[in-house]
Design a protein around this motif. Sequence first.
Motif, PDB file in Angstrom:
ATOM      1  N   VAL A  93     -18.883  10.099   2.670  1.00 13.26           N
ATOM      2  CA  VAL A  93     -17.422  10.132   2.750  1.00 13.26           C
ATOM      3  C   VAL A  93     -16.811  10.415   1.382  1.00 13.26           C
ATOM      4  CG1 VAL A  93     -15.362   8.779   3.264  1.00 13.26           C
ATOM      5  CG2 VAL A  93     -17.352   8.619   4.761  1.00 13.26           C
ATOM      6  N   LEU A  94     -17.304   9.730   0.333  1.00 13.06           N
ATOM      7  CA  LEU A  94     -16.767   9.954  -1.009  1.00 13.06           C
ATOM      8  C   LEU A  94     -16.997  11.390  -1.465  1.00 13.06           C
ATOM      9  CD1 LEU A  94     -17.836   6.649  -2.817  1.00 13.06           C
ATOM     10  CD2 LEU A  94     -15.539   7.293  -2.079  1.00 13.06           C
ATOM     11  N   ASP A  95     -18.158  11.954  -1.125  1.00 16.26           N
ATOM     12  CA  ASP A  95     -18.464  13.331  -1.516  1.00 16.26           C
ATOM     13  C   ASP A  95     -17.489  14.323  -0.905  1.00 16.26           C
ATOM     14  OD1 ASP A  95     -20.566  12.625  -3.107  1.00 16.26           O
ATOM     15  OD2 ASP A  95     -22.134  13.185  -1.677  1.00 16.26           O
ATOM     16  N   ALA A  96     -16.950  13.995   0.258  1.00 20.57           N
ATOM     17  CA  ALA A  96     -16.059  14.915   0.962  1.00 20.57           C
ATOM     18  C   ALA A  96     -14.599  14.769   0.545  1.00 20.57           C
ATOM     19  CB  ALA A  96     -16.182  14.697   2.474  1.00 20.57           C
ATOM     20  N   MET A  97     -14.274  13.767  -0.253  1.00 18.98           N
ATOM     21  CA  MET A  97     -12.886  13.541  -0.652  1.00 18.98           C
ATOM     22  C   MET A  97     -12.490  14.464  -1.796  1.00 18.98           C
ATOM     23  SD  MET A  97     -12.645   9.341  -0.515  1.00 18.98           S
ATOM     24  CE  MET A  97     -10.862   9.320  -0.834  1.00 18.98           C
ATOM     25  N   GLU A  98     -11.189  14.734  -1.898  1.00 21.81           N
ATOM     26  CA  GLU A  98     -10.663  15.458  -3.056  1.00 21.81           C
ATOM     27  C   GLU A  98     -10.923  14.630  -4.312  1.00 21.81           C
ATOM     28  OE1 GLU A  98      -6.596  16.641  -2.746  1.00 21.81           O
ATOM     29  OE2 GLU A  98      -6.776  17.144  -0.613  1.00 21.81           O
ATOM     30  N   ASP A  99     -11.204  15.306  -5.414  1.00 20.42           N
ATOM     31  CA  ASP A  99     -11.587  14.595  -6.635  1.00 20.42           C
ATOM     32  C   ASP A  99     -10.528  13.599  -7.096  1.00 20.42           C
ATOM     33  OD1 ASP A  99     -14.014  15.875  -6.722  1.00 20.42           O
ATOM     34  OD2 ASP A  99     -13.418  17.359  -8.234  1.00 20.42           O
ATOM     35  N   ASP A 100      -9.263  14.009  -7.126  1.00 22.36           N
ATOM     36  CA  ASP A 100      -8.204  13.119  -7.607  1.00 22.36           C
ATOM     37  C   ASP A 100      -8.090  11.877  -6.724  1.00 22.36           C
ATOM     38  OD1 ASP A 100      -7.687  14.875  -9.628  1.00 22.36           O
ATOM     39  OD2 ASP A 100      -5.878  15.729  -8.721  1.00 22.36           O
ATOM     40  N   LEU A 101      -8.217  12.072  -5.423  1.00 22.18           N
ATOM     41  CA  LEU A 101      -8.106  10.938  -4.502  1.00 22.18           C
ATOM     42  C   LEU A 101      -9.339  10.048  -4.607  1.00 22.18           C
ATOM     43  CD1 LEU A 101      -6.589  12.663  -1.326  1.00 22.18           C
ATOM     44  CD2 LEU A 101      -5.430  11.712  -3.335  1.00 22.18           C
ATOM     45  N   ARG A 102     -10.474  10.665  -4.799  1.00 20.24           N
ATOM     46  CA  ARG A 102     -11.717   9.896  -4.930  1.00 20.24           C
ATOM     47  C   ARG A 102     -11.659   8.976  -6.142  1.00 20.24           C
ATOM     48  NH1 ARG A 102     -17.750  12.525  -4.715  1.00 20.24           N
ATOM     49  NH2 ARG A 102     -18.937  10.640  -5.143  1.00 20.24           N
ATOM     50  N   VAL A 103     -11.164   9.478  -7.254  1.00 18.30           N
ATOM     51  CA  VAL A 103     -11.091   8.664  -8.470  1.00 18.30           C
ATOM     52  C   VAL A 103     -10.219   7.433  -8.233  1.00 18.30           C
ATOM     53  CG1 VAL A 103     -10.195   8.615 -10.826  1.00 18.30           C
ATOM     54  CG2 VAL A 103     -11.563  10.554 -10.060  1.00 18.30           C
ATOM     55  N   ALA A 104      -9.036   7.642  -7.658  1.00 17.12           N
ATOM     56  CA  ALA A 104      -8.133   6.523  -7.392  1.00 17.12           C
ATOM     57  C   ALA A 104      -8.762   5.533  -6.418  1.00 17.12           C
ATOM     58  CB  ALA A 104      -6.807   7.043  -6.847  1.00 17.12           C
ATOM     59  N   PHE A 105      -9.427   6.060  -5.410  1.00 15.24           N
ATOM     60  CA  PHE A 105     -10.051   5.217  -4.388  1.00 15.24           C
ATOM     61  C   PHE A 105     -11.171   4.373  -4.994  1.00 15.24           C
ATOM     62  CE2 PHE A 105     -12.850   4.214  -0.879  1.00 15.24           C
ATOM     63  CZ  PHE A 105     -11.980   3.908   0.152  1.00 15.24           C
ATOM     64  N   VAL A 106     -12.035   4.993  -5.789  1.00 11.61           N
ATOM     65  CA  VAL A 106     -13.140   4.262  -6.403  1.00 11.61           C
ATOM     66  C   VAL A 106     -12.619   3.139  -7.301  1.00 11.61           C
ATOM     67  CG1 VAL A 106     -15.007   4.456  -8.112  1.00 11.61           C
ATOM     68  CG2 VAL A 106     -14.831   6.133  -6.263  1.00 11.61           C
TER      69      VAL A 106
END
Length: 214
Positions: free
Chosen positions: A149-162
């Motif tokens: 799931v994380l691999d499929a997220m947009e980079d900017d959104l992934r950073v905030a989510f992590v």
Amino acid sequence: MISATRSGPSPRAEVARDPAVTARADRAGPGAPPPSPSPSTERYRALVDAHFDFIWRSLRGLGVPAGSADDAAQHVFLIAYQKLEEIAPGRERSFLFGTALGVAANARRAGARRRELCDDDATAAAADGAPDPEQLMEMKQARELLDEVLDAMEDDLRVAFVLFELEGVPTEEISAMLGLAKGTVASRLRRAREEFRAIARRVQARAQHGGGRR
């Protein structure tokens, strides 16, 4: 904050060793007394003790496989050591995470993203008291789902989510770390949660129908 199966880093004796002190000790020879730590050495060791686990987990969340996470974390802290005088007091975590973003991006561009679930399982088992096979399979599946799931997220959104959902970093600190307005961080977190849920539903539906990774 999301509770996810995440394995911890291996012992960090090597990364905690100050490069300059090690070099001086090597030059002095095996019989010489150990050199006294300098203020920069003590600060560096405190930096590692306080933030290594956070950086290791962040690198995993940003796409660095378990088998490469130790090396990537050591790279982050080597850069921090080299630029130690440039890191303002109180900004250590921001500097380290910004460096980790670059290290993780380089790892992905180099094709370092691999499935190394056996490493995750081994470290998780050591940390959690050797779970039984059924528990181990559940952890493996949870880690595999989270990674996909994380691999499929947009980079900017992934950073905030992590940072927020996996590491529990407050929005105010995320704003400072990323140089973003608080409203922008809140917006990205909202979109990240929506994207995470949507991707997770697709991945789970595909798994139920026997499909593989994209």
